[in-house]
Design a protein around this motif. Structure first.
Motif, mmCIF file in Angstrom:
data_model
loop_
_atom_site.group_PDB
_atom_site.id
_atom_site.type_symbol
_atom_site.label_atom_id
_atom_site.label_comp_id
_atom_site.label_asym_id
_atom_site.label_seq_id
_atom_site.Cartn_x
_atom_site.Cartn_y
_atom_site.Cartn_z
ATOM 1 N N ASN A 1 -16.011 72.169 -20.725
ATOM 2 C CA ASN A 1 -14.767 71.890 -21.459
ATOM 3 C C ASN A 1 -13.645 71.357 -20.569
ATOM 4 N N GLN A 2 -13.994 70.655 -19.523
ATOM 5 C CA GLN A 2 -12.985 70.147 -18.605
ATOM 6 C C GLN A 2 -12.266 68.939 -19.202
ATOM 7 N N THR A 3 -11.018 68.769 -18.791
ATOM 8 C CA THR A 3 -10.214 67.619 -19.202
ATOM 9 C C THR A 3 -9.621 66.975 -17.945
ATOM 10 N N GLY A 4 -8.931 65.881 -18.129
ATOM 11 C CA GLY A 4 -8.233 65.247 -17.020
ATOM 12 C C GLY A 4 -6.777 65.647 -16.964
ATOM 13 N N ASP A 5 -6.423 66.753 -17.617
ATOM 14 C CA ASP A 5 -5.020 67.165 -17.703
ATOM 15 C C ASP A 5 -4.385 67.361 -16.331
ATOM 16 N N VAL A 6 -5.129 67.917 -15.401
ATOM 17 C CA VAL A 6 -4.597 68.161 -14.063
ATOM 18 C C VAL A 6 -5.197 67.167 -13.072
ATOM 19 N N ALA A 7 -6.489 66.995 -13.072
ATOM 20 C CA ALA A 7 -7.192 66.068 -12.172
ATOM 21 C C ALA A 7 -6.762 66.302 -10.721
ATOM 22 N N CYS A 8 -6.500 65.236 -9.985
ATOM 23 C CA CYS A 8 -6.112 65.345 -8.572
ATOM 24 C C CYS A 8 -4.604 65.394 -8.383
ATOM 25 N N GLY A 9 -3.861 65.185 -9.435
ATOM 26 C CA GLY A 9 -2.413 65.297 -9.345
ATOM 27 C C GLY A 9 -1.702 64.088 -8.780
ATOM 28 N N SER A 10 -2.318 62.919 -8.807
ATOM 29 C CA SER A 10 -1.678 61.749 -8.216
ATOM 30 C C SER A 10 -0.392 61.330 -8.914
ATOM 31 N N TYR A 11 -0.221 61.712 -10.168
ATOM 32 C CA TYR A 11 1.017 61.347 -10.864
ATOM 33 C C TYR A 11 2.229 61.988 -10.195
ATOM 34 N N THR A 12 2.069 63.219 -9.752
ATOM 35 C CA THR A 12 3.181 63.900 -9.084
ATOM 36 C C THR A 12 3.049 63.907 -7.564
ATOM 37 N N LEU A 13 1.854 63.707 -7.044
ATOM 38 C CA LEU A 13 1.626 63.764 -5.594
ATOM 39 C C LEU A 13 1.463 62.378 -4.974
ATOM 40 N N TRP A 14 2.021 61.353 -5.595
ATOM 41 C CA TRP A 14 1.820 59.994 -5.110
ATOM 42 C C TRP A 14 2.338 59.789 -3.689
ATOM 43 N N GLU A 15 3.415 60.485 -3.326
ATOM 44 C CA GLU A 15 3.924 60.339 -1.958
ATOM 45 C C GLU A 15 2.924 60.903 -0.943
ATOM 46 N N GLU A 16 2.289 62.018 -1.277
ATOM 47 C CA GLU A 16 1.257 62.582 -0.402
ATOM 48 C C GLU A 16 0.050 61.642 -0.332
ATOM 49 N N ASP A 17 -0.281 61.026 -1.457
ATOM 50 C CA ASP A 17 -1.376 60.053 -1.466
ATOM 51 C C ASP A 17 -1.081 58.898 -0.517
ATOM 52 N N LEU A 18 0.153 58.398 -0.526
ATOM 53 C CA LEU A 18 0.528 57.314 0.381
ATOM 54 C C LEU A 18 0.404 57.741 1.836
ATOM 55 N N LYS A 19 0.785 58.980 2.131
ATOM 56 C CA LYS A 19 0.637 59.484 3.496
ATOM 57 C C LYS A 19 -0.838 59.510 3.897
ATOM 58 N N CYS A 20 -1.700 59.931 2.978
ATOM 59 C CA CYS A 20 -3.134 59.973 3.266
ATOM 60 C C CYS A 20 -3.685 58.569 3.489
ATOM 61 N N ILE A 21 -3.217 57.613 2.692
ATOM 62 C CA ILE A 21 -3.655 56.229 2.843
ATOM 63 C C ILE A 21 -3.292 55.715 4.231
ATOM 64 N N LYS A 22 -2.066 56.000 4.648
ATOM 65 C CA LYS A 22 -1.632 55.584 5.989
ATOM 66 C C LYS A 22 -2.413 56.316 7.069
ATOM 67 N N GLN A 23 -2.596 57.627 6.895
ATOM 68 C CA GLN A 23 -3.303 58.441 7.885
ATOM 69 C C GLN A 23 -4.740 57.952 8.068
#
Length: 118
Positions: free
Chosen positions: A66-88
């Protein structure tokens, strides 16, 4: 030829180590993501429901556990952290998608969600 010594996986405490693998100089490192699998914020900031939101919220045996994508990886709110990971990680290319229902909540161009298009 440049040799890749190691790469760190973001959003986790695990490491992927590749040793003595050669890539040509100028090799373009990239990654890609898909909105539903990583985005989260299924009903945040004026987003309308998409086909997968409706399908998974109906419950039953439709989706594993019964899983949904409601939370997923959180990129909607964690986009700045995602950018840091991309750079790293030293990526030179990143392809991402946004849910169309975030941009056009009612499925038409009659209303464009400004928060979804920023």
């Amino acid at each position: 030829m440049a040799a890749l010594r190691s790469a760190q996986a973001c959003h986790s405490n695990r490491y992927l180590v590749l040793e003595d693998i050669a890539f040509p100089v100028g090799f373009a490192w990239g990654a890609a993501t898909a909105a539903y699998q990583i985005e989260e914020g299924w009903n945040a900031d004026g987003k309308g429901p998409n086909v997968w939101d409706i399908f998974t919220h109906q419950g039953g045996d439709r989706v594993f556990k019964n899983q949904t994508g409601d939370v997923a990886c959180g990129s909607y709110t964690l986009w700045e952290e995602d950018l840091k990971c991309i750079k790293q990680l030293g990526l030179t290319h990143y392809c991402f998608s946004l849910s169309w229902s975030r941009l056009l909540p009612d499925g038409t161009t009659g209303f464009i969600n400004q928060k979804g298009s920023l």
